[in-house]
Write a protein that holds these residues in place. Structure first.
Motif, PDB file in Angstrom:
ATOM      1  N   SER A 147       0.813  -1.222   0.000  1.00 46.26           N
ATOM      2  CA  SER A 147       0.000   0.000   0.000  1.00 46.26           C
ATOM      3  C   SER A 147       0.843   1.268   0.000  1.00 46.26           C
ATOM      4  O   SER A 147       0.295   2.378  -0.025  1.00 46.26           O
ATOM      5  N   PHE A 148       2.187   1.108  -0.006  1.00 42.18           N
ATOM      6  CA  PHE A 148       3.052   2.291  -0.076  1.00 42.18           C
ATOM      7  C   PHE A 148       2.866   2.959  -1.433  1.00 42.18           C
ATOM      8  O   PHE A 148       2.907   2.311  -2.489  1.00 42.18           O
ATOM      9  N   GLY A 149       2.619   4.272  -1.423  1.00 42.59           N
ATOM     10  CA  GLY A 149       2.465   5.004  -2.672  1.00 42.59           C
ATOM     11  C   GLY A 149       2.471   6.495  -2.441  1.00 42.59           C
ATOM     12  O   GLY A 149       2.410   6.974  -1.307  1.00 42.59           O
ATOM     13  N   ALA A 150       2.533   7.248  -3.530  1.00 40.90           N
ATOM     14  CA  ALA A 150       2.553   8.702  -3.454  1.00 40.90           C
ATOM     15  C   ALA A 150       1.902   9.275  -4.702  1.00 40.90           C
ATOM     16  O   ALA A 150       1.887   8.644  -5.764  1.00 40.90           O
ATOM     17  N   ASP A 151       1.356  10.469  -4.549  1.00 33.81           N
ATOM     18  CA  ASP A 151       0.654  11.098  -5.666  1.00 33.81           C
ATOM     19  C   ASP A 151       0.726  12.599  -5.469  1.00 33.81           C
ATOM     20  O   ASP A 151       0.459  13.109  -4.377  1.00 33.81           O
ATOM     21  N   MET A 152       1.085  13.324  -6.506  1.00 31.64           N
ATOM     22  CA  MET A 152       1.125  14.784  -6.463  1.00 31.64           C
ATOM     23  C   MET A 152       0.576  15.305  -7.783  1.00 31.64           C
ATOM     24  O   MET A 152       1.020  14.902  -8.859  1.00 31.64           O
ATOM     25  N   THR A 153      -0.447  16.194  -7.662  1.00 29.38           N
ATOM     26  CA  THR A 153      -1.065  16.752  -8.864  1.00 29.38           C
ATOM     27  C   THR A 153      -1.195  18.256  -8.706  1.00 29.38           C
ATOM     28  O   THR A 153      -1.640  18.744  -7.654  1.00 29.38           O
ATOM     29  N   VAL A 154      -0.813  18.990  -9.748  1.00 27.33           N
ATOM     30  CA  VAL A 154      -0.999  20.441  -9.807  1.00 27.33           C
ATOM     31  C   VAL A 154      -1.784  20.739 -11.075  1.00 27.33           C
ATOM     32  O   VAL A 154      -1.426  20.267 -12.159  1.00 27.33           O
ATOM     33  N   TYR A 155      -2.896  21.500 -10.929  1.00 24.83           N
ATOM     34  CA  TYR A 155      -3.715  21.791 -12.110  1.00 24.83           C
ATOM     35  C   TYR A 155      -4.455  23.103 -11.917  1.00 24.83           C
ATOM     36  O   TYR A 155      -4.555  23.643 -10.796  1.00 24.83           O
ATOM     37  N   THR A 156      -4.937  23.609 -13.050  1.00 19.29           N
ATOM     38  CA  THR A 156      -5.752  24.824 -13.052  1.00 19.29           C
ATOM     39  C   THR A 156      -7.199  24.407 -13.285  1.00 19.29           C
ATOM     40  O   THR A 156      -7.509  23.645 -14.190  1.00 19.29           O
ATOM     41  N   GLU A 157      -8.094  24.970 -12.454  1.00 21.80           N
ATOM     42  CA  GLU A 157      -9.527  24.652 -12.575  1.00 21.80           C
ATOM     43  C   GLU A 157     -10.281  25.891 -13.055  1.00 21.80           C
ATOM     44  O   GLU A 157     -10.215  26.946 -12.429  1.00 21.80           O
ATOM     45  N   VAL A 158     -10.989  25.749 -14.183  1.00 19.58           N
ATOM     46  CA  VAL A 158     -11.834  26.828 -14.712  1.00 19.58           C
ATOM     47  C   VAL A 158     -13.280  26.336 -14.594  1.00 19.58           C
ATOM     48  O   VAL A 158     -13.654  25.342 -15.224  1.00 19.58           O
ATOM     49  N   GLY A 159     -14.069  27.029 -13.786  1.00 19.24           N
ATOM     50  CA  GLY A 159     -15.414  26.521 -13.510  1.00 19.24           C
ATOM     51  C   GLY A 159     -16.508  27.533 -13.768  1.00 19.24           C
ATOM     52  O   GLY A 159     -16.329  28.743 -13.586  1.00 19.24           O
ATOM     53  N   LEU A 160     -17.664  27.021 -14.207  1.00 20.44           N
ATOM     54  CA  LEU A 160     -18.871  27.831 -14.391  1.00 20.44           C
ATOM     55  C   LEU A 160     -19.992  27.171 -13.584  1.00 20.44           C
ATOM     56  O   LEU A 160     -20.356  26.014 -13.822  1.00 20.44           O
ATOM     57  N   GLY A 161     -20.507  27.925 -12.608  1.00 25.37           N
ATOM     58  CA  GLY A 161     -21.520  27.361 -11.718  1.00 25.37           C
ATOM     59  C   GLY A 161     -22.860  28.052 -11.869  1.00 25.37           C
ATOM     60  O   GLY A 161     -22.957  29.218 -12.284  1.00 25.37           O
ATOM     61  N   TYR A 162     -23.907  27.322 -11.514  1.00 25.15           N
ATOM     62  CA  TYR A 162     -25.275  27.846 -11.627  1.00 25.15           C
ATOM     63  C   TYR A 162     -26.126  27.191 -10.539  1.00 25.15           C
ATOM     64  O   TYR A 162     -26.066  25.971 -10.334  1.00 25.15           O
ATOM     65  N   SER A 163     -26.891  28.001  -9.858  1.00 28.19           N
ATOM     66  CA  SER A 163     -27.857  27.461  -8.890  1.00 28.19           C
ATOM     67  C   SER A 163     -29.175  28.210  -9.061  1.00 28.19           C
ATOM     68  O   SER A 163     -29.198  29.371  -9.476  1.00 28.19           O
ATOM     69  N   ARG A 164     -30.249  27.527  -8.714  1.00 29.80           N
ATOM     70  CA  ARG A 164     -31.566  28.132  -8.898  1.00 29.80           C
ATOM     71  C   ARG A 164     -32.518  27.632  -7.818  1.00 29.80           C
ATOM     72  O   ARG A 164     -32.534  26.443  -7.491  1.00 29.80           O
ATOM     73  N   LYS A 165     -33.305  28.554  -7.310  1.00 31.88           N
ATOM     74  CA  LYS A 165     -34.365  28.184  -6.385  1.00 31.88           C
ATOM     75  C   LYS A 165     -35.539  27.651  -7.200  1.00 31.88           C
ATOM     76  O   LYS A 165     -36.280  28.419  -7.815  1.00 31.88           O
ATOM     77  N   ALA A 166     -35.684  26.340  -7.196  1.00 31.30           N
ATOM     78  CA  ALA A 166     -36.747  25.720  -7.997  1.00 31.30           C
ATOM     79  C   ALA A 166     -38.106  26.062  -7.440  1.00 31.30           C
ATOM     80  O   ALA A 166     -39.071  26.267  -8.194  1.00 31.30           O
TER      81      ALA A 166
END
Length: 817
Positions: free
Chosen positions: A166-185
């Motif tokens: 179970s020995f392991g390693a992980d490294m991630t670097v990234y750019t996140e571009v997001g568009l969000g929407y919410s609505r009162k139904a």
């Protein structure tokens, strides 16, 4: 091989690192801080209070977290029984306790997010947001067997097995571009989502496919293999770990060009269970990145055998030299390669947030409970956070939280949000240390003491500064600005109109949130109670506006018609609630008492409407027929209740006394209906008439043929006088005798003439007797012609017998020959 301490330094290093790595990746305390504009990163359904927000670059939202899922500083160091500080490897320490705290895999993580650009705005019932963020995620997994080896060595002389897969390693670097929407139904549901473009900057991910150690007294054998995937703007030269050379001379364009691309999505929803209780759920950071730039695959295979070091002591001056020698041998036992590889995919670590919040004091305070589940490499890590939130005004928000992380508690969080003009500030942190240990740091001759967090595995904080505009002041939180709110004290959660006043859909003057009868008709306006329900003053179930009988007594409830009037089902004039006889027939109307039961005025058991004899005396009760008339079973004219002789025969009818018993007028013991002489005492042998002497009967029989007339005439022949004189003497001697003189002829000649002749002959006999002194009133004379023959008229002898005169006493017919 004897148990050794050569790994003390490695153990200390691993332990220290494990207390500084993270397991959070989000600030839980911020979840219920509703005035924080960027709270939608935890649940895309959350809508900021402001109509528009714009985050400062980098400062708009910065989040950093450190921690692990197993250890805190107190697991390493604590006071012994004498109060002296020791650590777990001390001879008085408890390494078993330390080992038992460890998870099967101690996950150490680090996470950072910097928002480059972030803004959002409201459009009606909807809210849009856009963000660009730089993210970094790093994880290292340490198997529990590694600590087992370091703590206990090889207790078995021949064979000890350890699994480091179970020995392991992980490294991630990234750019996140997001568009969000919410609505009162609607008034209950708010739904939200966010789509993301993920631009990968770099990734290093390594895992072991099979890494195991078998150790015994003679040697240790480490066998295994694994691989590391690599992608980043920096390319690598070389074909192994020992000789690779990174190419760092790259242009800005090459640096900015993504090493991989992918997509992600956030989904969320909130539901208002009641005006004060809100449920929420979200899945965030569900995404992947496909890496395709400067791809390298670094594979390794290790087959290392260690036969031990003789005479090594931790205090030896050459310990570093001997240790370096071991590491050199170990390095040489690793066979590794670096090759170009095909594109591969890595996945972000999704989080599942499920929350419930109860607000009180008109939302000025609330308590919340959040369940957060982090999924990393198909393993779920649970965290439960309780929160107390204070927001007395719209520009101030203070939250305190307490978390239970992977079964470990003592994790306090704090958050503060503050709006000053057009700027909103916030800071929030989880796992704020509350227990510290004082540690002395020696520097030559100087000693410095400093507090060190003692009972926390993690640290996690976020801060931000945002421009906010249009944050409407809405004291009662009904969605209408105070400046336009004509009802500024509307209770929380109440649906309002454009003026901020509670809606009254049916127009009855009672707002919908209080109206338990929301469909009140126009006719009922002005006649409703405080609950908006039509008034029913008399409580009969028919509202006043429909009630034609508004004063119905309480007893009539359940017995009224649609107009509110007491029902009279049988139409007898007595309402059902009073009617003890509800099935009165139509014919009895007007003939019932106050209880609706049939009147029986004379009490004979036959109701008046059927009673043909309505004045039956009391004595006759139970002696009446179905018509209410007194029974006269024997039909003698005397009703049964008076009849002392109830079985009077038919022949006696009309001949009974007032007691219903047969009369005996002459008192001779023979009832009149059997007495042929009811007024004259007689004997039974003569049917109640006086007894007739034998000689009288003989005389009358002689007279039948003894009285002679001239032929064809009514003149008596003289030879008949002696018999007539004897009859006169009998009549004189018996003054009670009444006789009928009957004349008869044969059938010779005309019948009519024969009848006349017989009549005249009877009259002649009567006159003769009158002449002898017999009272004419005691005698009657009747002629019967040839109608009553006593013999045949076919012979002379018979005709002789038929020509006769009879004397019949009224109580006995006697024929005299």
């Amino acid at each position: 091989m004897k148990r050794r301490n050569i790994y003390k330094k490695a153990l200390i290093l691993c332990g220290f690192l494990s207390t500084l790595t993270i397991s959070a990746q989000q600030v839980n305390t911020m979840y219920f801080m509703e005035n924080v504009p960027v709270r939608n990163s935890l649940n895309p359904a959350f809508q900021p209070l402001s109509n528009f927000y714009l985050g400062f670059p980098v400062l708009g939202f910065t989040q950093y977290s450190l921690g692990n899922n197993s250890l805190t500083l107190k697991d390493f160091a604590y006071n012994d029984a004498n109060g002296k500080p020791i650590w777990f490897l001390n001879k008085n320490g408890d390494k078993n306790k330390f080992f038992n705290v460890l998870k099967p895999t101690t996950l150490m993580q680090t996470n950072m997010q910097l928002n480059v650009l972030d803004f959002g705005f409201r459009t009606g019932r909807a809210y849009w947001n856009f963000s660009i963020a730089e993210k970094m995620e790093g994880q290292v997994g340490l198997p529990k067997d590694l600590m087992k080896l370091l703590l206990y060595g090889t207790p078995d002389m021949n064979r000890n097995s350890y699994d480091f897969t179970s020995f392991g390693a992980d490294m991630t670097v990234y750019t996140e571009v997001g568009l969000g929407y919410s609505r009162k139904a609607n008034d209950k549901w708010t739904l939200g989502g966010k789509v993301k473009l993920l631009l990968g900057t770099g990734n290093v991910s390594g895992s072991s496919s099979d890494l195991k150690l078998n150790a015994g007294i003679d040697q240790w054998n480490l066998v295994g293999n694994g691989s590391v995937n690599y992608s980043s703007p920096i390319d690598l030269n070389g074909n192994s770990f020992q000789n690779f050379d990174p190419i760092t001379d790259i242009s800005t364009g090459q640096w900015l060009k993504p090493s991989g691309m992918g997509a992600g999505i956030d989904l969320g929803a909130t539901y208002k269970l009641t005006n004060d209780v809100t449920l929420s759920a979200a899945v965030t950071d569900l995404g992947f990145i496909r890496w395709n730039k400067n791809l390298k695959k670094m594979g390794y295979n290790v087959d290392y055998k260690f036969t031990g070091i003789d005479g090594l002591n931790i205090n030896d001056t050459d310990v570093n030299h001997k240790t370096d020698s071991i590491f050199t041998d170990f390095k040489n036992a690793i066979h590794d390669t670096i090759t170009n590889s095909k594109a591969y995919t890595s996945y972000t670590s999704p989080k599942i947030n499920v929350g419930v919040e109860y607000a009180f004091l008109n939302n000025k305070m609330s308590v919340g409970l959040l369940s957060r589940t982090l999924i990393h490499n198909k393993v779920a890590y649970e965290e439960l956070t309780g929160s107390l939130n204070l927001r007395p005004v719209s520009w101030f928000d203070l939250s305190g939280s307490y978390s239970v992380l992977n079964g470990r508690s003592s994790n306090i969080g704090l958050g503060l949000g503050l709006r000053t003009g057009f700027i909103h500030w916030f800071v929030s942190a989880d796992y704020v240390p509350v227990k510290y240990a004082t540690v002395s740091f020696n520097n030559n001759s100087n000693s410095t003491k400093a507090p060190v967090p003692y009972n926390t595995k993690s640290t996690n904080f976020a801060l931000g500064v945002n421009f906010v505009f249009g944050n409407k002041k809405d004291a009662d939180r009904d969605g209408v600005k105070d400046s336009k709110d004509k009802c500024p004290d509307t209770p929380r959660g109440v649906k309002v109109d454009k003026n901020g006043c509670p809606i009254d859909t049916d127009g009855d003057g009672v707002p919908d949130y209080l109206d338990k009868c929301p469909d009140t008709p126009t006719e009922a306006y002005g006649s409703v109670d405080e609950h908006g329900c039509p008034l029913d003053t008399d409580g009969d179930g028919v509202p006043d506006y429909l009630d034609k009988c508004p004063d119905t007594p309480k007893e009539a409830k359940g017995f009224i018609d649609s107009k509110g009037c007491p029902i009279d089902t049988d139409g007898d004039g007595v309402p059902d609630y009073l009617d003890k006889c509800p099935d009165t027939p139509k014919e009895a109307k007007g003939m019932v008492d106050k209880n609706g039961c049939l009147l029986d005025s004379d009490g004979d058991g036959v109701p008046d409407y059927l009673d043909l004899c309505p004045n039956t005396p009391a004595e006759a009760k139970a002696f009446v027929d179905k018509n209410g008339c007194t029974l006269d079973t024997d039909g003698d004219g005397v009703p049964d209740y008076l009849d002392k002789c109830p079985n009077t025969p038919i022949e006696a009818r009309g001949k009974v006394d007032q007691n219903g018993c047969p009369r005996d007028t002459d008192g001779d013991g023979i009832p009149d209906y059997l007495d042929k002489c009811p007024t004259i005492a007689g004997v039974a042998e003569n049917e109640g008439c006086p007894a007739i002497k034998k000689e009288v009967k003989t005389l009358f029989k002689k007279a039948l043929q003894g009285i002679q007339f001239e032929t064809g005439k009514d003149k008596i022949k003289p030879k008949s006088y002696p018999i007539l004189n004897q009859i006169a003497a009998v009549m004189t001697a018996n003054p009670t005798y009444l006789i009928e003189v009957r004349g008869h002829t044969d059938n010779v000649g005309d019948a009519k003439l024969n009848q006349v002749l017989s009549q005249k002959r009877a009259e002649s006999v009567r006159k003769y007797l009158i002449g002898k002194g017999i009272d004419s009133k005691r005698m009657t004379a009747n002629g019967y012609g040839d109608t009553l023959p006593v013999s045949t008229n076919s012979t002379p002898a018979g005709r002789t017998l038929n020509r006769r005169v009879e004397f019949e006493i009224t109580f006995e017919e006697v024929s005299v020959q």
